[in-house]
Write an enzyme that holds these catalytic residues in place. Structure first.
Site, PDB file in Angstrom:
ATOM      1  N   LYS A  86      55.069 -13.882-136.890  1.00  0.00           N
ATOM      2  CA  LYS A  86      55.866 -13.629-135.409  1.00  0.00           C
ATOM      3  C   LYS A  86      54.844 -14.333-134.472  1.00  0.00           C
ATOM      4  O   LYS A  86      53.797 -14.114-134.459  1.00  0.00           O
ATOM      5  CB  LYS A  86      56.040 -12.377-135.065  1.00  0.00           C
ATOM      6  N   GLU A 120      69.414   4.837-140.017  1.00  0.00           N
ATOM      7  CA  GLU A 120      70.129   5.894-139.069  1.00  0.00           C
ATOM      8  C   GLU A 120      70.946   7.098-139.849  1.00  0.00           C
ATOM      9  O   GLU A 120      70.597   8.162-139.363  1.00  0.00           O
ATOM     10  CB  GLU A 120      71.051   5.153-138.143  1.00  0.00           C
ATOM     11  N   ARG A 133      76.138   4.343-136.477  1.00  0.00           N
ATOM     12  CA  ARG A 133      76.043   4.109-137.951  1.00  0.00           C
ATOM     13  C   ARG A 133      75.568   5.296-138.696  1.00  0.00           C
ATOM     14  O   ARG A 133      75.604   5.327-139.978  1.00  0.00           O
ATOM     15  CB  ARG A 133      74.641   3.068-138.025  1.00  0.00           C
TER      16      ARG A 133
END
Length: 629
Positions: A285, A371, A399
């Protein structure tokens, strides 16, 4: 003006494919510099996009897009993809009102297959594309690009389990930016992968196993021995693909995702192999911009910054985000009560919990992008005597609907839901607009709901929720900030269950305000007062149960009433309220001011409110006309 000699030759992927392969590193250099130059001026998702430059170039160089399908998981890393697919000039508009989306968007381009924004969906979609292709007898390639965090989601693993069973030709690229590039990304690893990914090797392996199988008596045993030797050799060479191969995917990697020519070569070789394949690519990243390499979390999403120093524009030191208010308040609460646990599905930073985690690591449960698990886990913690605060974004909670119903609500387990990003979230757009939570929360058995209208309300509510054990309880608030000078962390105000607030009192019109719509409601009242219309404003604060004495009394006193709710009109507070208010009072109902049931695109909150005629002046204008009739 910056110069991008190679990128300027590219409008669409077919232009990229005309460039000599040895010049692809120069294309990547231009592409990375263009992203840095543009986002330093306008902001946006940053570190993740710098990390996939070479992978994106390689994919569009090898794949015949858009005929071949590339599906991006989450999608915040698709700026290089957008630039190479005809949207370079529009990048300065990214995440702005009527500009480019920060995520893939079908309406923007034929190269964007799905409107994504949440994690773990890409492998299911790639598998669906591949199976539809085979069912209809078509011929094209399909690839999913998924990150190392997303591939751990239950949905991604379910899709791999299914894909390994039906075995279509498809490619999953695991974009692993968590680990640094280790020693096994070297000449030996490259050599082994070149051999293993070559068509000759795979054809030879198939023929060799076939030959062994037909040797009389000992053939099957030799075949099994050879397979075990190959597996042991892979494990000996520390190729971490056992899980994926057990799921039915042929594993290759890891390879250096910043060596564009190596990635191109690998993709070309893999395109000749049958069946589901997983390619493990290591990336970094923030690659190519030192401040982002050093702190990819800080530079995940950026506001405009100085390109030379990396310094972003400083924010008002007196302002504190509502999420950070949550983190600070929970830190204060845990200092006094060690039964508290804080749960989040991979949103430590977004939910303002970094300082809490540092202070109380044993009380912090970051469950990853899971979740469903997080909600069931929170419910069980209450049964074990803990006090769990479930910190989650509004659209991420959807979710976990099954667990919210089955594992919390129906059993009346007192989980404390702290729902962030509720309402209009702005630049993240339709996949992140928290406009549905009140509708489903108010429809659940046992669920109590607080709708704070200020930063101080959030502090007070979190304190109240700690000892509240009657029911599961939810507090929901938008992406906003409070003024530190006005907040009382050390002396929270007491809260009485089911008590609303009468902000102003009149006789002509009652405005029932939900949450952070209160400033708009009070301004509407001021405008109408100037026109000779007497207005009552009620800040509901408690939505379920609401203050029946206050609300019903004010409806009786006023000629008409309206509801202001920053939700979808059919999935907000009004459906609940209008079914609870006595029928003899409903004749006074005039209208609910809320968002229509359509995708709400990205832009600043004030722009979205203006577009849907939900600003104070627009609401007041409409009410003046209605009340004159």
């Amino acid at each position: 003006m910056p110069s991008y000699p190679y990128l300027d030759k590219i409008q669409f992927p077919e232009d990229l494919r005309k460039i000599n392969e040895e010049d692809l590193p120069k294309v990547c250099h231009d592409l990375r510099e263009y992203i840095i130059d543009t986002l330093s001026d306008v902001g946006g998702h940053f570190a993740s996009n710098l990390g996939v430059v070479e992978l994106t170039v390689a994919l569009h160089y090898v794949f015949q897009t858009p005929t071949d399908k590339i599906i991006w998981d989450v999608g915040h890393q698709t700026y290089p993809h957008k630039i190479l697919t005809g949207r370079k000039k529009e990048l300065p508009t990214v995440r702005k009102w009527q500009g480019l989306s920060g995520f893939p968007k079908r309406e923007e381009s034929a190269y964007d297959l799905y409107n994504t924004g949440h994690a773990g969906t890409s492998i299911s979609q790639a598998l669906g594309e591949a199976c539809a292709r085979d069912l209809l007898g078509k011929d094209y390639k399909v690839a999913a690009v998924i990150g190392d965090a997303s591939i751990a989601t239950g949905m991604a693993l379910e899709a791999m389990n299914h894909g390994g069973h039906v075995k279509p030709n498809m490619l999953v690229i695991l974009n692993d930016n968590y680990m640094s590039i280790s020693k096994n990304v070297g000449s030996i690893s490259n050599y082994l992968n070149r051999i293993i990914s070559s068509q000759i090797y795979n054809r030879g392996k198939t023929a060799f196993y076939g030959f062994l199988k037909w040797i009389p008596l000992i053939g099957p045993a030799l075949q099994a021995l050879a397979h075990n030797m190959e597996t042991s050799f892979k494990h000996f060479m520390m190729r971490p693909g056992g899980l994926f191969e057990d799921l039915g995917f042929t594993y290759f990697g890891p390879i250096d995702g910043h060596d564009v020519n190596r990635v191109v070569q690998m993709l070309q070789n893999l395109s000749k192999i049958q069946g589901p394949i997983l390619l493990h690519v290591l990336t970094q990243k923030g690659k190519g911009y030192k401040p982002a390499e050093a702190d990819p979390i800080k530079y995940h999403g950026v506001t405009p910054f100085n390109k030379e120093s990396g310094k972003m524009a400083s924010s008002d030191s007196n302002k504190i985000g509502l999420s950070k208010i949550v983190g600070k308040t929970l830190t204060d609460l845990t200092e006094k009560d060690k039964r508290i646990a804080v749960i989040t599905p991979a949103m430590i930073e977004g939910s303002g919990l970094r300082e809490y985690q540092e202070a109380y690591p044993a009380h912090t449960f970051d469950v990853g992008i899971a979740e469903q698990h997080s909600v069931a886990f929170a419910g069980a913690m209450t049964s074990g005597g803990a006090i769990p605060y479930m910190c989650i974004y509004s659209t991420f909670l959807t979710r976990a609907m099954d667990q919210l119903v089955e594992d919390v609500s129906l059993m009346n387990l007192p989980v404390r839901f702290v729902i962030d990003r509720a309402g209009i979230v702005g630049p993240d757009g339709e996949t992140h607009q928290g406009l549905s939570d009140l509708g489903y929360l108010a429809g659940l058995p046992n669920m109590d709901i607080i709708v704070p209208s200020s930063a101080q309300d959030i502090i007070d509510s979190l304190h109240f929720m700690k000892d509240y054990t009657e029911h599961p309880i939810a507090i929901r608030f938008p992406k906003d900030s409070g003024d530190l000078r006005e907040l009382k962390f050390d002396s929270p105000l007491s809260i009485t269950k089911a008590k609303g607030r009468l902000v102003s009192e009149g006789e002509d019109l009652l405005i029932l305000s939900v949450g952070f719509m209160l400033p708009i409601a009070t301004t509407v009242g001021d405008i109408l007062k100037q026109k000779g219309i007497s207005v009552s404003v009620v800040d509901l604060f408690w939505l379920r149960p609401y203050d029946t004495d206050l609300v019903h009394g004010q409806i009786q006193k006023n000629k008409r009433f309206v509801i202001l709710d920053e939700s979808y009109i059919h999935a907000g507070a009004s459906g609940f309220l209008l079914n609870e208010i006595p029928s003899d009072l409903l004749g006074k109902f005039l209208k609910t001011f809320a968002l229509p049931p359509e995708p709400i695109h990205h832009g600043e909150r004030n722009q979205i409110l203006d577009h849907y005629r939900l600003t104070a002046s627009q609401i007041a204008e409409e009410l003046i006309l209605s009340l004159k009739k």
